[in-house]
Design an enzyme around this catalytic site. Structure first.
Site, PDB file in Angstrom:
ATOM      1  N   ASP A  47      57.086   7.683 -21.870  1.00 21.30           N
ATOM      2  CA  ASP A  47      58.503   7.304 -21.933  1.00 21.30           C
ATOM      3  C   ASP A  47      58.926   6.609 -20.632  1.00 21.30           C
ATOM      4  O   ASP A  47      60.074   6.176 -20.502  1.00 21.30           O
ATOM      5  CB  ASP A  47      59.410   8.490 -22.291  1.00 21.30           C
ATOM      6  CG  ASP A  47      59.306   9.647 -21.325  1.00 21.30           C
ATOM      7  OD1 ASP A  47      58.557   9.548 -20.332  1.00 21.30           O
ATOM      8  OD2 ASP A  47      59.995  10.669 -21.559  1.00 21.30           O
ATOM      9  N   SER A  48      57.966   6.452 -19.703  1.00 19.01           N
ATOM     10  CA  SER A  48      58.174   5.549 -18.562  1.00 19.01           C
ATOM     11  C   SER A  48      58.478   4.136 -19.050  1.00 19.01           C
ATOM     12  O   SER A  48      58.968   3.309 -18.281  1.00 19.01           O
ATOM     13  CB  SER A  48      56.928   5.521 -17.666  1.00 19.01           C
ATOM     14  OG  SER A  48      55.761   5.281 -18.438  1.00 19.01           O
ATOM     15  N   ASP A  86      54.174   9.874 -25.924  1.00 20.49           N
ATOM     16  CA  ASP A  86      55.158  10.775 -25.319  1.00 20.49           C
ATOM     17  C   ASP A  86      56.273  11.117 -26.303  1.00 20.49           C
ATOM     18  O   ASP A  86      56.730  10.243 -27.050  1.00 20.49           O
ATOM     19  CB  ASP A  86      55.808  10.055 -24.123  1.00 20.49           C
ATOM     20  CG  ASP A  86      55.697  10.846 -22.841  1.00 20.49           C
ATOM     21  OD1 ASP A  86      55.345  12.037 -22.889  1.00 20.49           O
ATOM     22  OD2 ASP A  86      55.945  10.241 -21.779  1.00 20.49           O
ATOM     23  N   GLU A 118      57.195  17.680 -22.294  1.00 28.79           N
ATOM     24  CA  GLU A 118      57.440  18.279 -20.984  1.00 28.79           C
ATOM     25  C   GLU A 118      57.890  19.735 -21.110  1.00 28.79           C
ATOM     26  O   GLU A 118      58.514  20.110 -22.090  1.00 28.79           O
ATOM     27  CB  GLU A 118      58.521  17.473 -20.248  1.00 28.79           C
ATOM     28  CG  GLU A 118      58.122  16.030 -19.999  1.00 28.79           C
ATOM     29  CD  GLU A 118      59.188  15.238 -19.251  1.00 28.79           C
ATOM     30  OE1 GLU A 118      60.232  15.802 -18.861  1.00 28.79           O
ATOM     31  OE2 GLU A 118      58.957  14.022 -19.060  1.00 28.79           O
ATOM     32  N   GLU A 185      52.580  16.664 -12.434  1.00 31.65           N
ATOM     33  CA  GLU A 185      53.215  15.553 -11.722  1.00 31.65           C
ATOM     34  C   GLU A 185      53.920  16.035 -10.454  1.00 31.65           C
ATOM     35  O   GLU A 185      54.722  16.982 -10.489  1.00 31.65           O
ATOM     36  CB  GLU A 185      54.231  14.853 -12.656  1.00 31.65           C
ATOM     37  CG  GLU A 185      54.952  13.693 -11.970  1.00 31.65           C
ATOM     38  CD  GLU A 185      55.636  12.726 -12.929  1.00 31.65           C
ATOM     39  OE1 GLU A 185      55.446  12.849 -14.155  1.00 31.65           O
ATOM     40  OE2 GLU A 185      56.344  11.834 -12.420  1.00 31.65           O
TER      41      GLU A 185
HETATM   42  O1  KIV Z   1      55.983   8.546 -19.088  1.00 33.20           O
HETATM   43  C1  KIV Z   1      54.945   8.476 -18.419  1.00 33.20           C
HETATM   44  O2  KIV Z   1      54.420   7.385 -18.142  1.00 33.20           O
HETATM   45  C2  KIV Z   1      54.354   9.719 -17.952  1.00 33.20           C
HETATM   46  C3  KIV Z   1      53.201   9.637 -16.996  1.00 33.20           C
HETATM   47  C4  KIV Z   1      53.609   9.096 -15.696  1.00 33.20           C
HETATM   48  C5  KIV Z   1      52.497  10.927 -16.870  1.00 33.20           C
HETATM   49  O3  KIV Z   1      54.772  10.762 -18.345  1.00 33.20           O
END
Ligand code: KIV
Length: 267
Positions: A47-48, A86, A118, A185
């Protein structure tokens, strides 16, 4: 000869303490093909994407439809790489049935092999519900970006003894709930080593030292596409922003001066 098979969740679990698990994020088919050719083990549609694709300030506005769409794009570029999607904010916290339905969409519509969510003890019931339905779940502990407002920013977690004990308890809880791997993280190296030694599933670190069973980075970060983003944990393996700007400036100049398209690029 049959088609190449993707790395599976049980194979990843079996890598605990063995060859380190290399993971990158990815959001489209073109990068997915490049990632697969490089021999990476796992791809995460994180979700980045809220930040690096959509230009948002956090991961919070990302929707399930966004992740389904990008997972489908990435899946088209992969054959052998394990694909994790994610679960966005509020797609697994409301109730466990909704969590399962949403995880199912990432697998059925997106083509993911597993989902990531998470949280520790508080997320354990949702993890158990999803795993019981046959979907592998990757956990995510430490600096969990969907809780950024609760943390008061993107801060290293687990620094005090009490916070470290809570993270250990969270790690045990998600193992008991059935996770096959976990992202750690932004936590101190000694805590990453402690969790990695104590739990039977692979830990995949980001800002969590070399003591984990694997590593993950956001692909745009490791390629150096954002000049302004340089946290301590990040190693930039390229400075692609310079190269992209140079290429686009050359293109702009040549179109303006009339040297492109030339005869070699005309019919
Ligand atoms: O959303 C993401 O890219 C992540 C990674 C940085 C682990 O959760």
């Amino acid at each position: 000869m049959g088609a190449a098979k993707a790395l599976t969740a049980p194979q990843i679990l079996a890598r605990k303490g063995g060859e380190r698990l290399v993971t990158v994020t990815c959001y489209d088919a073109t990068f997915a093909r490049l990632v697969e050719a490089s021999g990476v083990d796992l791809v995460l549609v994180g979700d980045s994407l809220g930040m690096v694709i959509q230009g948002q300030a956090s991961t919070l506005p990302v929707t399930l439809d966004d992740v389904v769409y990008h997972t489908r794009c990435v899946a088209r570029g992969l054959t052998r790489t394990h694909l994790v999607a994610d679960m966005p904010f509020l797609t697994y916290q409301v109730n466990d049935e909704e969590a399962l339905r949403n995880a199912g969409r990432l697998v059925v519509e997106g083509g993911a092999h597993a989902v990531k969510l998470e949280g520790g003890e508080r997320s354990a019931p949702a993890i158990r519900r999803i795993v019981d339905a046959g979907i592998p779940v990757m956990g995510h502990l430490g600096l969990t970006p969907q809780s950024v407002h609760q943390f008061g920013g993107h801060k290293v977690q687990g620094r005090s003894e009490a916070a470290a004990e809570r993270l250990l308890a969270d790690a045990r809880a998600i193992v008991d709930a059935g996770c096959y791997s976990v992202v750690l993280e932004s936590i101190p190296a000694v805590l990453a080593a402690r969790i990695t030694a104590e739990i039977p599933i692979p830990t995949i670190g980001i800002g969590a030292s070399a003591h984990c069973d694997g590593q993950v980075l956001v692909i745009y970060d490791l390629l150096g596409l954002d000049d302004g983003f340089a946290p301590k944990f990040l190693k930039k393996y390229e400075r692609l922003s310079d190269r992209v700007r140079d290429a686009l400036s050359a293109y702009t100049r040549e179109v303006r001066e009339g040297t492109f398209p030339d005869d070699a690029h005309s019919f």
